[in-house]
Scaffold this motif. Structure first.
Motif, mmCIF file in Angstrom:
data_model
loop_
_atom_site.group_PDB
_atom_site.id
_atom_site.type_symbol
_atom_site.label_atom_id
_atom_site.label_comp_id
_atom_site.label_asym_id
_atom_site.label_seq_id
_atom_site.Cartn_x
_atom_site.Cartn_y
_atom_site.Cartn_z
ATOM 1 N N ASP A 41 0.823 -1.202 0.000
ATOM 2 C CA ASP A 41 0.000 0.000 0.000
ATOM 3 C C ASP A 41 0.862 1.259 0.000
ATOM 4 O OD1 ASP A 41 -2.183 -1.612 0.040
ATOM 5 O OD2 ASP A 41 -2.885 -1.057 2.038
ATOM 6 N N ILE B 151 1.291 3.988 -3.045
ATOM 7 C CA ILE B 151 0.886 5.353 -2.702
ATOM 8 C C ILE B 151 2.068 6.306 -2.883
ATOM 9 C CG2 ILE B 151 0.230 6.864 -0.793
ATOM 10 C CD1 ILE B 151 -2.113 5.345 -1.977
ATOM 11 N N GLN C 45 -0.422 11.397 1.772
ATOM 12 C CA GLN C 45 -1.154 10.130 1.681
ATOM 13 C C GLN C 45 -0.356 9.000 2.340
ATOM 14 O OE1 GLN C 45 -3.667 9.126 -1.679
ATOM 15 N NE2 GLN C 45 -2.935 10.937 -2.789
ATOM 16 N N ILE D 123 -1.729 6.710 5.761
ATOM 17 C CA ILE D 123 -1.687 5.265 6.006
ATOM 18 C C ILE D 123 -1.042 4.979 7.359
ATOM 19 C CG2 ILE D 123 -0.671 3.083 5.223
ATOM 20 C CD1 ILE D 123 -0.994 4.060 2.373
ATOM 21 N N ASN E 117 -11.060 8.405 4.426
ATOM 22 C CA ASN E 117 -11.453 7.471 3.363
ATOM 23 C C ASN E 117 -10.794 6.106 3.539
ATOM 24 O OD1 ASN E 117 -13.059 9.381 2.100
ATOM 25 N ND2 ASN E 117 -11.426 10.095 0.750
ATOM 26 N N TYR E 118 -9.532 6.116 3.923
ATOM 27 C CA TYR E 118 -8.793 4.866 4.129
ATOM 28 C C TYR E 118 -9.399 4.068 5.280
ATOM 29 C CZ TYR E 118 -4.605 1.888 4.488
ATOM 30 O OH TYR E 118 -3.734 0.823 4.507
ATOM 31 N N THR F 87 -13.083 2.586 4.506
ATOM 32 C CA THR F 87 -13.069 1.459 3.575
ATOM 33 C C THR F 87 -12.564 0.194 4.254
ATOM 34 O OG1 THR F 87 -12.641 3.002 1.756
ATOM 35 C CG2 THR F 87 -12.293 0.675 1.311
ATOM 36 N N ASP G 59 -3.723 -3.373 -6.046
ATOM 37 C CA ASP G 59 -3.214 -2.074 -5.591
ATOM 38 C C ASP G 59 -2.929 -1.114 -6.743
ATOM 39 O OD1 ASP G 59 -3.358 -1.690 -2.875
ATOM 40 O OD2 ASP G 59 -1.445 -2.654 -2.430
ATOM 41 N N VAL H 150 -5.529 6.404 -1.582
ATOM 42 C CA VAL H 150 -5.593 5.548 -0.395
ATOM 43 C C VAL H 150 -6.888 4.742 -0.330
ATOM 44 C CG1 VAL H 150 -4.031 6.933 1.029
ATOM 45 C CG2 VAL H 150 -6.461 7.501 0.957
ATOM 46 N N THR H 151 -7.953 5.273 -0.915
ATOM 47 C CA THR H 151 -9.213 4.513 -0.953
ATOM 48 C C THR H 151 -9.047 3.249 -1.787
ATOM 49 O OG1 THR H 151 -10.467 6.578 -0.771
ATOM 50 C CG2 THR H 151 -11.672 4.626 -1.505
ATOM 51 N N ALA I 287 -7.138 0.628 0.265
ATOM 52 C CA ALA I 287 -8.001 -0.039 1.242
ATOM 53 C C ALA I 287 -8.955 -1.015 0.565
ATOM 54 C CB ALA I 287 -8.788 1.000 2.035
#
Length: 448
Positions: free
Chosen positions: A37, A41, A49, A53, A135-136, A139, A181, A192-193, A196
């Motif tokens: 992730d 990102i 971002q 995380i 958002n992360y 989700t 991913d 980031v959404t 997740a």
């Protein structure tokens, strides 16, 4: 049962590698998952971002704590019952692990969805990352049940000697996550959404595979709630045995939260730098932990059978393996620190801070294998009290005060130095407690 021959008769080195290799591969898959992730990102060139995380991670340590507690406790207790010939109790514990993971997952989902903003502010989220972090978190929260079930049961199936199914399910879930991913993050521009979302789908794949293996291959484990209802009180024993692992995950989350709160004064870039240093060094400790988790049912079975020669040989050879690997891996990580940090950070100033922090995180790494061995041995022995003490020390009673004390003395560098101090002290104390428990078993056998 044929699987028990692995614990009872197989030569120790072969037994250790038979158990440790799948466990380590599973851990490596988890490491790759944790890195994936942040890696993709980072390709967006937005350290806010990356920091998002890092900030959200600690809150899911709570869910991970429950999963680890049930998985490790269930594995140790079931293996111990099988070693003692108590198959019905083993079946009951397996059912309890299944349904507790599902029910807690539902509670966790509701809690995270209703308290997102207040939770993120407590975790140290800065304004420039708040939207990304929300958002992360939301989700990931939707897939909490899947995450809990897959983590718990991948560990529990090892108690029955079903090593390959646990590894394959985790591998399938993580490979799915890694493939999705870049699709969601880079192609669909979900950031980031997307990361997740890929994680949730990966956990769905892992859970589906575990259900298949349990239904088709297990002679003890069941998805039925009936055995759990027969003797629900065994959940308390299982939770107590797995509590050290759970506490370790919870305290790790708190320590990360307090660390992020301190670092937030320096900006989101510094939070990202510390997160990158942690990701770059985690492969060492995670593999050491994987080795010790892998041999845990071997320790539990022979402890339950009171087979002292086999137990002693397992302890010695596992210690040699973990410390030897830790030393070699630490040297390799230090030599490749520029490349490792560069995977997660594109800003030169933040990357330099990350490399400085990485140096301190590496110092005690070779010795941490003995820490994990001590914890798993005490769990295998059913001594939840001493195992809990060990877990509280490294990520709580020692690390959290050290974070504030070392920061007051050394400033930003002190946040990383705190980990070194905590790790060294924890290894020393855990060694004393392992020796104490081993001698206690020897005395019991002599009296009998």
């Amino acid at each position: 049962m044929g699987n028990e021959a692995l614990f009872r008769d197989k030569p120790i080195w072969k037994a250790i590698f038979s158990l440790a290799i799948p466990s380590v591969l599973t851990i490596l898959i988890m490491v790759i998952y944790n890195m994936a992730d942040m890696f993709f990102i980072a390709m967006l060139g937005d350290d806010a971002q990356v920091a998002a995380i890092a900030v959200v991670g600690p809150v899911f340590s709570l869910a991970t704590a429950v999963a680890t507690m049930l998985g490790a406790g269930g594995c140790a207790v079931i293996a111990n019952y099988l070693g003692a010939g108590e198959r019905e109790n083993a079946r009951t514990v397996g059912s309890l692990c299944v349904w507790t993971s599902i029910l807690f997952g539902l509670v966790f989902t509701v809690s995270m969805l209703t308290g997102t903003d207040s939770i993120l502010r407590y975790l140290g989220a800065t304004e420039d990352m708040m939207g990304f972090a929300a958002n992360y978190m939301r989700t990931l929260a939707v897939g909490s049940c899947l995450m809990l079930f897959s983590v718990v049961m991948a560990s529990v199936v090892r108690a029955e000697g079903m090593i390959l199914p646990g590894m394959l399910s985790n591998m399938a879930g993580t490979v799915t996550n890694i493939i999705l991913d870049p699709v969601f993050i880079l192609w669909f521009h979900m950031g980031v959404t997307g990361a997740a979302t890929a994680t949730v789908i990966g956990n769905l794949v892992a859970s589906a595979m575990l259900v298949f293996f349990i239904r088709k291959q297990s002679g003890i484990l069941t998805l039925s709630p009936k055995p759990a209802l027969r003797k629900p009180s065994l959940l308390f024993h299982t939770a107590a045995v797995g509590l050290p692992n759970g506490i370790s995950s919870v305290l790790s989350g708190f320590a990360s939260t307090f660390s992020n709160q301190i670092l937030s004064a320096y900006g989101s870039g510094v939070i990202a730098a510390m997160a990158a240093a942690g990701r770059a060094t985690m492969v060492i400790t995670m593999i050491q932990m994987g080795i010790c988790i892998g041999v845990s049912p071997l320790l539990a079975y022979n402890y339950g059978a009171k087979n002292m020669p086999r137990l002693r040989e397992t302890l010695i050879k596992t210690a040699v393996l973990t410390i030897g690997f830790g030393t070699i891996a630490t040297v390799g990580c230090f030599a490749g620190r520029d490349v490792l940090i560069g995977l997660f950070l594109k800003d030169a100033a933040n990357a330099q801070i990350g490399k400085q922090m990485m140096f301190w995180l590496l110092i005690a790494s070779p010795l941490l294998g003995f820490y994990y061995l001590s914890s798993n041995f005490l769990q295998a022995a059913g001594n939840a009290f001493l195992a809990t003490i060990i877990s509280i020390l490294r990520q709580g009673a020692l690390l959290i005060p050290c974070l504030y004390g070392m920061h007051a003395l050394l400033g930003l560098t002190g946040v990383a130095v705190a980990h070194t101090v905590s790790d060294i002290l924890s290894v020393a104390i855990s060694a004393v407690l392992l020796i104490f428990q081993y001698r206690r078993l020897k005395q019991t056998i002599v009296i009998e």
